[in-house]
Every structure is written in C-alpha cells, then in structure tokens.
Design an enzyme around this catalytic site. Structure first.
Site, short mmCIF file in Angstrom:
data_model
loop_
_atom_site.label_atom_id
_atom_site.label_comp_id
_atom_site.label_asym_id
_atom_site.label_seq_id
_atom_site.Cartn_x
_atom_site.Cartn_y
_atom_site.Cartn_z
NE ARG A 103 54.52 90.26 -26.42
CZ ARG A 103 53.52 90.53 -27.25
NH1 ARG A 103 52.65 89.60 -27.58
NH2 ARG A 103 53.41 91.74 -27.77
CG HIS A 157 49.84 94.32 -26.54
ND1 HIS A 157 50.59 93.17 -26.61
CD2 HIS A 157 48.70 94.05 -27.22
CE1 HIS A 157 49.93 92.24 -27.29
NE2 HIS A 157 48.77 92.76 -27.66
CD GLU A 211 49.77 91.68 -33.84
OE1 GLU A 211 48.62 92.15 -33.76
OE2 GLU A 211 49.99 90.46 -33.93
CG ASN A 266 52.71 88.86 -32.21
OD1 ASN A 266 53.65 88.47 -31.51
ND2 ASN A 266 52.01 89.96 -31.93
CE1 TYR A 317 47.61 83.91 -32.36
CE2 TYR A 317 48.54 85.93 -33.30
CZ TYR A 317 48.16 85.18 -32.20
OH TYR A 317 48.34 85.67 -30.93
CD GLU A 370 50.39 88.31 -29.78
OE1 GLU A 370 49.46 88.03 -30.57
OE2 GLU A 370 50.52 89.45 -29.28
C1 FCB Z 1 47.22 89.63 -31.89
C2 FCB Z 1 47.33 90.59 -30.72
C3 FCB Z 1 46.99 89.98 -29.39
C4 FCB Z 1 45.79 89.06 -29.49
C5 FCB Z 1 45.99 88.06 -30.60
C6 FCB Z 1 44.87 87.06 -30.72
O1 FCB Z 1 47.03 90.33 -33.07
O2 FCB Z 1 48.64 91.11 -30.65
O3 FCB Z 1 46.80 91.01 -28.46
O4 FCB Z 1 44.65 89.82 -29.62
O5 FCB Z 1 46.14 88.75 -31.82
#
Ligand code: FCB
Length: 505
Positions: free
Chosen positions: A113, A159, A205, A340, A342, A414
């Site tokens: 990506r 991005h 995002e 994405n 986390y 992500e």
């Molecule tokens: C996301 C972003 C990516 C990177 C990660 C850690 O929010 O899309 O560019 O900064 O966090």
C-alpha cells in the site's frame, strides 16, 4: 485385534483433539504469536505492508515537485516536531525505491500500500500549473518495479498531504472548489497508472483530518475559533468535501476507466470500536452513538445516501446537506471499504460538552475513556508502545460493517504498533500484536465478513508527524546513524515466515 482397535480409538481421539485445537486457533482472537496460517486465507487475499508518500519519500522538490501542506506546517514549526531535522530526507525512499522493493519482496508480501504525492505530480495542484514529468516517471518506475517483483500496488490517491497552493488559493478542503482540482488530479492518475493499478483508494482517514485539524485545531494555524464554545462547523464542511471528492473520483473512474482497466475503487477510513463504559443504558447508547459519529459519518452517506439521523439531530445546521444529485452520486460509491485499525476505547455518556476533550467530537454527547467504570483497561497495555492491545475491537468493527453496511468487501489497510524498545530490532511485542490481529481477521472471515486484504503499518520506519521517527513503526528499521540502512526487525522475519511457509508455525 483388540490392540489394533484401541490404537484406532486413540488415533481418532488424537485427531479430534488436533481438529479442535485448529478450530480454537481460528476463533481465538487473543492467541499470541501463532496466527491462523497463510493457506487458511483465500489464495487471492492481499497480504502486505504500507506507507504513505509524505512519510517516507523525502526529496520533495527533486525533479520539480511542489510544496505540500505538511512540508509547510513542519517548516514553520520545526521545533514542535520530533525529528524535524530528518524531514527533508525522510528515509529517502524517492532515491532508494528499487532497493525498497527488494525489501518488500523479502517479506513475501503480494501487495504494497503506497500513496501518490499530489504536489510531486502537479506542483501547484492544478493541470494549468503544469504536470511534473519527473514526478510522473517516479511512480511509473515504482509501480513497474513492484509488479516486476510480483507485488500489486494498492494506491491511496490522497494520504493527508496535498499541494500548499490549493490550501493558500482556495482554503483546501474547506472550499467545495477543491472537488474540481481533485478530479483533474485523479483523472491524470487513472489515465497514467490505471493500466497497472487495480486497487485505488481515494482518500485516507478523512475523520482524522476533520476532527484533529479542524475541530481540535491541531497543526492548524488558522483554526476555527470554536474550541471555547465547543461548537465547531469546519470539521463537518471538510469531511463533506472529502466525501464529494471521493464520490466524484469514483464516478469518473466508473464512467471512463473501470470497464477497460478492470480495477476497483474505495476509500480508507479510520476505525475503532467503542465499548460501553458501564452497563448503564446511557453508556450503552453512548457507545453506539460514537460508532455512528466515527464510522457512520462516512459509511451512512456511502451506503444510504445521507448522514446518520442522530448526527443531524445533534449537529443541526452545522452538518452540511447533500443536494439530491450528490446523494445519488455518493450512495454506492465504493467497490470496497478500507479500514485502518489500531485500538479501541470505552464510551461514556457526557451531557456537558465542556467536559468533552481529547480527540472526541464535541457534538456526540459522549467521551472516550481508557478505563471503564471498574477501572479496567480495554486490553492489555503493551509495555513497548504504551497502547492497549484489543484485537477483538478489529473483529467487532468488521462485524459492525458487515451487518450495517451490506457486507461489503473490506481491506484492512493499516494495522500495527509503535515500539520504544531501546533495541529497535527486537520487536517481539509487534509480532504478538500482528498475530493477534491476523487471528481476529480470520475469525471475522470465518463469520462471513468479506475481508480481502491485510496490511501492516508500516513497511519501513515512517515519519509520524509530531512524533517523528520515535515510534519506530516499520517492519524494517531505518538506521539514521548508518546511511539510512534498512534492517529487518524480528517482526519482518516473522511476517516473512508466516507468509512464505505453508506449515504454520
Ligand atoms: C494513521 C495514518 C498513517 C500513520 C498511522 C500510524 O492514522 O493513516 O499515516 O500515521 O496512523
């Protein structure tokens, strides 16, 4: 004879145990280190790693590239950014892309990506201002190099970074006129690269840009003065224009390119799951509301043609309206959704907007919390990232999207974790993190979610805005004391083993 049948009996029991343990492995989203192994995913599943142009390329003006908004922000506030001095070179991916493709190849990924820098292609953001041939060539070379090495590019068109001139001349995403410039830029990309790029994402995002930069005013020198009263408008306008840009690009792609180029197009959203802070009805409702304010803000227009009713009720006339034509264009404007993911948070009801801070939306009547009413965190705290690890949240987000939004194709574009381990090469905790999230992905697939790909963030150490390189996000370490040498971390070796060995671990 008797011995033979007891042997048979033992063997049958043993195979049932093995079968059950395999099944458990697929279901256990917290399982450490041992992911459901590669062959248990569809063979055309994309397994990759990611980056973005701004965060790795460097040499932004080499060969005639223009200035982007992030370059400007950092240049004007260098002291506020960790590693601001490394910003000009980044990790020199622009110069070293061939070598980097070999590093990707070593990982055994079948996809990468990447994003394209608008200002490298169109220095002032417009066709009228001229196309930068060297910029065009750079991405041609990179895409060709990837394909020659068996790696499919999944390309994000925007991005975070875009040309400063667009910001200065029209106010960036605050101005609806951006749609025209964005459309020209997209058309150029489809024409130039669409014969080889089969997976496009229009934007990354938009919620983060809207909430961080336009509601809370971070990295925004001209922020709307709305933090005192906590009644902000710009965030909604910005996201609205992002959505119209996305839909316009999809419409264009479908009308002029898709039939011959046979690719697909979607957009990337930031995702997290919200878990009620307590069992009180008001906290349960707050968690549902935050899901809507975070995910539904984009997904409701995409699937049903308008913003969620609860947002209309709470945001009132600060939430823009779509024209009837726009509604039709937006509804159904994604071949897939990319998320994405986390971590996740608890959600607590909060009626007083003055008590809503952090990164929360002032209008949602809810705050996100690290701990629930019993003082428990949402997941285990990772000692090397300081973050709470909650793979179940990924599973929940995937199920939420499946159930509410017509079971679309989904890419996880992500997923990853930072590391402050003094030895950056030893990132065992990242292995645990990735394995657990791959397992959560598999569990969702087994429950009918159409996940089509998974990408680790990040392939290489990336420049993470205010945090600079301090988070060491890459599967590859980049040694700033040794000519930016790329060195595979433990996680890179582990990922390679996972992707290339057919025997599990
Ligand atoms: C996301 C972003 C990516 C990177 C990660 C850690 O929010 O899309 O560019 O900064 O966090």
């Amino acid at each position: 004879m008797k011995m033979l049948s007891s042997l048979k009996f033992i063997l049958t029991i043993l195979s049932i145990v093995v079968l059950l343990s395999n099944l458990c492995q697929a279901q256990d989203v917290h399982h450490k280190k041992k992911p459901s192994f590669r062959p248990s995913f569809p063979s055309d599943f994309l397994f990759g790693a990611g980056s973005s142009a701004f965060q790795i390329e460097g040499d932004f003006h080499e060969g005639g590239g223009g200035t982007g908004v992030w370059e400007d922000r950092i240049d004007r506030n260098k002291a506020r950014f960790v590693d601001g001095d490394k910003f000009d070179t980044m990790i020199e991916h622009y110069k070293r892309y061939k070598e980097d493709v070999q590093h990707l190849k070593y990982l055994g990924v079948n996809s990468y990506r990447m994003s394209i820098s608008w200002s490298r292609i169109l220095p002032d953001g417009t066709l009228k201002g001229g196309i930068n041939k060297e910029g065009i060539n750079f991405y041609n070379n990179l895409i060709n190099e990837l394909l020659a090495n068996g790696i499919e590019p999944l390309v994000t068109i925007l991005h975070f970074d875009y040309p400063l001139a667009i910001q200065q001349n029209i106010g960036g995403f605050l101005n609806h006129t951006i749609v025209k410039y964005y459309k020209d830029y997209c058309e150029l990309l489809f024409k130039t690269y669409g014969d080889r790029v089969k997976h496009w994402t229009t934007t990354n995002e938009a919620q983060i840009v809207a909430i961080y930069t336009y509601m809370h005013g971070y990295d925004n020198d001209n922020a709307e003065p709305c933090q005192d009263l906590r009644i902000c408008s710009q965030a909604y306008t910005v996201l609205h224009n992002f959505l119209i840009c996305h839909a316009t690009a999809t419409h264009l792609y479908r009308q002029k390119f898709q039939e011959t180029q046979r690719g697909e197009i979607g957009l990337v959203i930031s995702s997290q799951s919200f878990v009620p802070y307590s069992s009180k009805a008001e906290d349960v409702a707050a968690a549902q509301r935050l899901m809507v304010f975070w995910l539904g803000w984009i997904l409701e227009p995409l699937f049903y043609g308008d913003y969620p009713q609860i947002m209309r009720n709470l945001v009132g006339n600060r939430l823009p309206n779509f024209t009837e034509k726009e509604k039709c264009m937006i509804k159904g404007s994604a071949d897939f959704i990319a998320i994405n993911y986390y971590s996740s948070q608890f959600a607590r009801y909060e009626s007083n907007r003055f008590k809503i801070g952090g990164f929360d939306n002032f209008d949602a009547l809810a705050t996100s919390e690290e701990f629930n009413v019993e003082g428990k965190s949402i997941g285990q705290k990772d000692q090397y990232s300081g973050r709470y690890v909650y793979p179940k949240g990924l599973y929940d987000v995937l199920m939420f999207i499946k159930e509410k939004y017509q079971n679309p194709n989904i890419y996880i574009t992500e997923n990853g974790t930072p590391s402050n381990n003094p030895n950056p090469l030893e990132d065992e905790h990242r292995i645990d993190y990735i394995a657990a999230h791959i397992n959560a992905t598999k569990a969702a697939i087994d429950n009918g979610v159409n996940v089509r790909g998974y990408f680790v963030w990040a392939a290489f150490d990336t420049f993470e805005f205010a945090a600079g390189y301090s988070g060491h996000w890459g599967l590859y370490h980049v040694d700033f004391n040794n000519s930016l040498k790329r060195i595979p971390k433990a996680s890179a070796k582990w990922y390679r083993n996972f992707l290339t060995s057919n025997c599990g671990h």
